[in-house]
Design an enzyme around this catalytic site. Structure first.
Site, PDB file in Angstrom:
ATOM      1  CD  GLN A 131      -3.040   0.757   2.297  1.00 11.52           C
ATOM      2  OE1 GLN A 131      -3.706  -0.270   2.275  1.00 11.52           O
ATOM      3  NE2 GLN A 131      -3.162   1.660   3.258  1.00 11.52           N
ATOM      4  CB  SER A 134       2.032   6.780   4.911  1.00 12.69           C
ATOM      5  OG  SER A 134       0.878   6.385   5.612  1.00 12.69           O
ATOM      6  CB  SER A 166       3.729  -3.279   5.657  1.00 12.25           C
ATOM      7  OG  SER A 166       3.665  -2.400   6.757  1.00 12.25           O
ATOM      8  CD  GLU A 249      -5.036  -0.307   7.273  1.00 12.30           C
ATOM      9  OE1 GLU A 249      -3.980  -0.402   7.904  1.00 12.30           O
ATOM     10  OE2 GLU A 249      -5.192   0.496   6.336  1.00 12.30           O
TER      11      GLU A 249
END
Length: 393
Positions: A131, A134, A166, A249
């Site tokens: 993902q 951020s 991650s 999420e």
């Protein structure tokens, strides 16, 4: 026996026959290549049994497809599945997590038929996703992202940096947010892309965290070209699409995580506790009550849908801070031995029983998907109707 009892017996028998008995030892201190190999093999094992993506529609390989189901596996069946996997100490699908939850939910809600046909079967074949949301200056305030994407014909040229990605080192594809209209209000000029991680101009750098792991990564993008066909949803409306990803999420993924914490995590805690100590016994009772509440909330939201706009934030906040308190207590009662463990199994959950490392790692959960402070703001403003916080801009 009822249908659920039959299913529980089936899952228990499968767990006894298929969960590697030595996986904790073999997955402690292993190389990245061995970790990836193990994760892909374990995912394939679960998928062959119909247990890898129980929340997916049957037409894409989810649900109780061997029993002629037309939709996802029922919530009751999913709860039983996650309970038994946790109780039998099954490894977690660490690398597949973003793909089977975030990427899949985004594709199912906002993807084109072609995008779904390309990626959903590939995820079941082991395609790994990361993902890319951020950034260094856009974490809790995700809408402040600065990565840019300018259109050139049938391509977008993307430059910028993503942080806290991650699994980025092993990913094949990335869910990417980038700003396509710098003049628009910050939530209006963002677009959502599917990024091939083999594209020229991508540099992935691992970040070593406090417990010695490197599953976080930075992703640097230098004039990376993305085909316009990889745009998810309309141009400049990626913020709305991203809510589906973040909803996954804070929603469906929590069903599994809550059962993990309520079964494996709590049982690890009980095993290392002196239950004859009245103070310890009282704390365990408090945790058991909190876990019961968490699991009940997750089931209700998945079964009936959120009853209010802040419900997913309530669950995410509740889970992350309960995880933090539970692992903190494990470190407290674990004694000197708990403070000398320097490595945990790479395929374990957030509650591995290596309590000090688990406690340090639990702080991660109060940040991704919206920090606890952001969740409290959402709960206050959207859930309780309190006045909005004044802008600092």
């Amino acid at each position: 026996m009822s249908g659920l009892d039959d299913f529980r017996a089936e899952v228990r028998a499968w767990c006894r026959d298929h969960i590697p008995q030595d996986w904790r030892a073999s997955q402690t201190g292993v190389s990245d290549d061995e970790f990836v190999r193990f994760q892909k093999e374990w995912f394939a094992e679960l998928h062959s049994a119909g247990y890898a993506v129980p929340h997916w529609p049957a037409e894409w390989g989810g649900g109780l497809r061997t029993r002629g189901a037309k939709g996802p596996m029922s919530v009751e069946h999913q709860v039983v599945l996650y309970q038994e996997l946790a109780a039998h100490d099954a490894p977690r699908l660490v690398l597949a997590f973003v793909g089977i939850h975030h990427a899949a939910s985004t594709l199912l809600v906002a993807g084109t038929d072609e995008q779904r046909r390309r990626h959903l079967p590939a995820i079941l074949d082991g395609e790994i996703w990361v993902q890319g949301f951020s950034e260094p200056e856009a974490g809790s305030d995700l809408a402040a992202l600065r990565t840019t994407a300018r259109r050139e014909g049938e391509e977008f040229v993307v430059s910028g940096q993503k942080l806290w990605a991650s699994g980025g080192l092993h990913a094949d594809w990335c869910l990417l947010l980038a700003r396509t209209d710098p003049e628009a209000p910050k939530r209006k000029g963002i677009s959502y892309f599917l990024l091939d991680m083999t594209s020229p101009g991508i540099d992935v750098r691992p970040i070593r965290n406090a417990v010695g792991d490197s599953h976080f990564c930075e992703i640097f993008l230098d004039d990376v070209r993305i085909p316009a066909a990889n745009l998810i949803g309309p141009e400049n409306e990626g913020w709305q699409v991203a809510q589906a990803t973040l909803g996954a999420e804070r929603g469906m993924t929590m069903l599994e995580l809550a059962e993990r914490l309520g079964n494996a995590g709590f049982q690890w805690l009980v095993q290392c506790a002196d239950v004859d100590d009245p103070i310890v016994a009282d704390r365990l009772a408090q945790f058991e009550a909190e876990l019961t509440g968490l699991r009940g909330m997750c089931r209700r939201i998945v079964e009936d849908g959120p009853s209010g706009p802040a419900d997913p934030s309530v669950v995410k906040l509740y889970y992350s801070e309960l995880l933090q308190r539970l692992t903190d207590f494990g470190a407290e009662i674990g004694g000197p031995e708990a403070h000398t463990v320097v490595a945990k199994p790479m395929s374990s959950g957030w509650e591995s029983g290596s309590w000090v490392l688990d406690f340090v790692g639990s702080w991660e959960w109060t940040i991704p998907g919206g920090a606890s402070e952001i969740q409290r703001t959402i709960i206050a403003e959207r859930g309780l109707g309190l006045p909005r916080e004044p802008s600092v801009a």
